[in-house]
Motif scaffolding. Structure first.
Motif, PDB file in Angstrom:
ATOM      1  N   MET A   1      -1.319  16.781   0.932  1.00  0.00           N
ATOM      2  CA  MET A   1      -0.402  16.435  -0.154  1.00  0.00           C
ATOM      3  C   MET A   1      -0.701  17.292  -1.388  1.00  0.00           C
ATOM      4  N   ILE A   2       0.302  17.865  -1.970  1.00  0.00           N
ATOM      5  CA  ILE A   2       0.079  18.690  -3.173  1.00  0.00           C
ATOM      6  C   ILE A   2      -0.042  17.750  -4.382  1.00  0.00           C
ATOM      7  N   VAL A   3       1.022  17.100  -4.676  1.00  0.00           N
ATOM      8  CA  VAL A   3       0.978  16.061  -5.719  1.00  0.00           C
ATOM      9  C   VAL A   3       1.689  14.851  -5.127  1.00  0.00           C
ATOM     10  N   SER A   4       1.269  13.666  -5.541  1.00  0.00           N
ATOM     11  CA  SER A   4       1.984  12.530  -4.975  1.00  0.00           C
ATOM     12  C   SER A   4       3.175  12.206  -5.864  1.00  0.00           C
ATOM     13  N   TYR A   5       4.278  12.019  -5.206  1.00  0.00           N
ATOM     14  CA  TYR A   5       5.517  11.720  -5.927  1.00  0.00           C
ATOM     15  C   TYR A   5       5.595  10.226  -6.192  1.00  0.00           C
ATOM     16  N   MET A   6       5.029   9.475  -5.247  1.00  0.00           N
ATOM     17  CA  MET A   6       5.055   8.028  -5.369  1.00  0.00           C
ATOM     18  C   MET A   6       3.677   7.504  -4.995  1.00  0.00           C
ATOM     19  N   ASP A   7       3.108   6.683  -5.840  1.00  0.00           N
ATOM     20  CA  ASP A   7       1.769   6.162  -5.567  1.00  0.00           C
ATOM     21  C   ASP A   7       1.816   4.695  -5.179  1.00  0.00           C
ATOM     22  N   TRP A   8       0.883   4.355  -4.276  1.00  0.00           N
ATOM     23  CA  TRP A   8       0.672   2.941  -3.983  1.00  0.00           C
ATOM     24  C   TRP A   8      -0.163   2.359  -5.116  1.00  0.00           C
ATOM     25  N   ASN A   9       0.154   1.161  -5.530  1.00  0.00           N
ATOM     26  CA  ASN A   9      -0.770   0.446  -6.407  1.00  0.00           C
ATOM     27  C   ASN A   9      -0.698  -1.034  -6.058  1.00  0.00           C
ATOM     28  N   ASP A  10      -1.717  -1.767  -6.461  1.00  0.00           N
ATOM     29  CA  ASP A  10      -1.821  -3.172  -6.042  1.00  0.00           C
ATOM     30  C   ASP A  10      -0.648  -4.037  -6.507  1.00  0.00           C
ATOM     31  N   GLU A  11       0.034  -3.585  -7.545  1.00  0.00           N
ATOM     32  CA  GLU A  11       1.235  -4.299  -8.007  1.00  0.00           C
ATOM     33  C   GLU A  11       2.281  -4.404  -6.899  1.00  0.00           C
ATOM     34  N   LEU A  12       2.236  -3.430  -5.971  1.00  0.00           N
ATOM     35  CA  LEU A  12       3.226  -3.397  -4.888  1.00  0.00           C
ATOM     36  C   LEU A  12       2.837  -4.295  -3.715  1.00  0.00           C
ATOM     37  N   SER A  13       1.612  -4.819  -3.736  1.00  0.00           N
ATOM     38  CA  SER A  13       1.163  -5.642  -2.611  1.00  0.00           C
ATOM     39  C   SER A  13       1.961  -6.939  -2.533  1.00  0.00           C
ATOM     40  N   ILE A  14       2.386  -7.263  -1.308  1.00  0.00           N
ATOM     41  CA  ILE A  14       3.093  -8.539  -1.134  1.00  0.00           C
ATOM     42  C   ILE A  14       2.133  -9.597  -0.584  1.00  0.00           C
ATOM     43  N   GLY A  15       0.871  -9.214  -0.409  1.00  0.00           N
ATOM     44  CA  GLY A  15      -0.161 -10.172  -0.010  1.00  0.00           C
ATOM     45  C   GLY A  15      -0.381 -10.284   1.487  1.00  0.00           C
ATOM     46  N   ILE A  16       0.337  -9.450   2.255  1.00  0.00           N
ATOM     47  CA  ILE A  16       0.170  -9.448   3.713  1.00  0.00           C
ATOM     48  C   ILE A  16      -0.205  -8.017   4.105  1.00  0.00           C
ATOM     49  N   GLU A  17      -1.439  -7.882   4.597  1.00  0.00           N
ATOM     50  CA  GLU A  17      -1.987  -6.547   4.795  1.00  0.00           C
ATOM     51  C   GLU A  17      -1.147  -5.666   5.718  1.00  0.00           C
ATOM     52  N   GLU A  18      -0.671  -6.256   6.794  1.00  0.00           N
ATOM     53  CA  GLU A  18       0.095  -5.454   7.760  1.00  0.00           C
ATOM     54  C   GLU A  18       1.397  -4.915   7.147  1.00  0.00           C
ATOM     55  N   ILE A  19       2.077  -5.744   6.387  1.00  0.00           N
ATOM     56  CA  ILE A  19       3.326  -5.281   5.746  1.00  0.00           C
ATOM     57  C   ILE A  19       2.997  -4.259   4.658  1.00  0.00           C
ATOM     58  N   ASP A  20       1.945  -4.514   3.901  1.00  0.00           N
ATOM     59  CA  ASP A  20       1.526  -3.542   2.882  1.00  0.00           C
ATOM     60  C   ASP A  20       1.247  -2.187   3.534  1.00  0.00           C
ATOM     61  N   ALA A  21       0.568  -2.228   4.692  1.00  0.00           N
ATOM     62  CA  ALA A  21       0.232  -0.972   5.383  1.00  0.00           C
ATOM     63  C   ALA A  21       1.509  -0.235   5.786  1.00  0.00           C
ATOM     64  N   GLN A  22       2.514  -0.981   6.219  1.00  0.00           N
ATOM     65  CA  GLN A  22       3.786  -0.335   6.587  1.00  0.00           C
ATOM     66  C   GLN A  22       4.461   0.266   5.355  1.00  0.00           C
ATOM     67  N   MET A 121       9.193  -4.986  -4.947  1.00  0.00           N
ATOM     68  CA  MET A 121       8.862  -5.872  -6.075  1.00  0.00           C
ATOM     69  C   MET A 121       9.721  -7.145  -6.085  1.00  0.00           C
ATOM     70  N   LYS A 122      10.977  -6.994  -5.708  1.00  0.00           N
ATOM     71  CA  LYS A 122      11.876  -8.159  -5.774  1.00  0.00           C
ATOM     72  C   LYS A 122      11.938  -8.883  -4.425  1.00  0.00           C
ATOM     73  N   SER A 123      12.526  -8.243  -3.439  1.00  0.00           N
ATOM     74  CA  SER A 123      12.811  -8.942  -2.169  1.00  0.00           C
ATOM     75  C   SER A 123      11.569  -9.196  -1.314  1.00  0.00           C
ATOM     76  N   ASP A 124      10.741  -8.152  -1.136  1.00  0.00           N
ATOM     77  CA  ASP A 124       9.613  -8.311  -0.212  1.00  0.00           C
ATOM     78  C   ASP A 124       8.536  -9.246  -0.765  1.00  0.00           C
ATOM     79  N   LYS A 125       8.324  -9.228  -2.051  1.00  0.00           N
ATOM     80  CA  LYS A 125       7.331 -10.145  -2.634  1.00  0.00           C
ATOM     81  C   LYS A 125       7.752 -11.597  -2.454  1.00  0.00           C
ATOM     82  N   LYS A 126       9.031 -11.834  -2.632  1.00  0.00           N
ATOM     83  CA  LYS A 126       9.569 -13.177  -2.449  1.00  0.00           C
ATOM     84  C   LYS A 126       9.393 -13.600  -0.982  1.00  0.00           C
ATOM     85  N   LEU A 127       9.679 -12.665  -0.088  1.00  0.00           N
ATOM     86  CA  LEU A 127       9.484 -12.924   1.338  1.00  0.00           C
ATOM     87  C   LEU A 127       8.003 -13.179   1.633  1.00  0.00           C
TER      88      LEU A 127
END
Ligand SMILES: [Fe+2]
Length: 151
Positions: A1-22, A121-127
């Protein structure tokens, strides 16, 4: 990767490791697309990455939608509609690219980043909150094909 265009951060976690990994795989594919554009790899390469992203997105949506059905998620229809809208959007773009009427560029990257961030942030976290309440495992302990992709 040269530069990352989009970064993962914990704010994006929905609390389920397998879905987060996807979701991390989706972000990695967006970054691969960014690299290919930056490195001017050409339209054949960017079209291949977009095809891979489309394929993986479909697989990921199938997983989420299965979980929703199995656990009786009340907002299934809306969430599924959101998924279908994105898939349709990508299909339309692929068609336009094939016809030479559009190219794979920053407009697309921007759209994907915004869509993914908003959807997670909206739909998947609610799910996620619902699935956890229903007792879904939040950690996965078995080795998974995801590890091969994420490294
Ligand atoms: Fe989703």
């Amino acid at each position: 990767m040269i530069v990352s265009y989009m970064d993962w951060n914990d704010e994006l976690s929905i609390g389920i490791e397998e879905i987060d990994a996807q979701h991390k795989v989706l972000i990695a594919l967006v970054n691969r697309l960014n690299d290919a554009i930056l490195e001017r790899k050409g339209s054949a390469v960017t079209a291949d990455i977009l095809a891979e992203l489309a394929q993986y997105t479909k697989t990921h949506f199938i997983v989420e939608e299965s979980l929703m059905r199995i656990l009786g998620y009340p907002d299934y229809d809306d969430h599924k509609q959101n998924h279908e809208n994105l898939i349709q959007e990508i299909l339309n773009l692929q068609e336009m690219v094939g016809l030479g009427k559009k190219s794979i560029n920053y407009e697309l990257l921007h759209f994907l980043r915004k869509w993914l961030t908003h959807h997670i942030m909206k739909s998947d976290k609610k799910l996620g909150t619902y699935l956890i309440k229903k007792g879904i495992a939040t950690k996965y302990h078995k080795s998974s094909w995801l590890e091969r992709i994420l490294g």
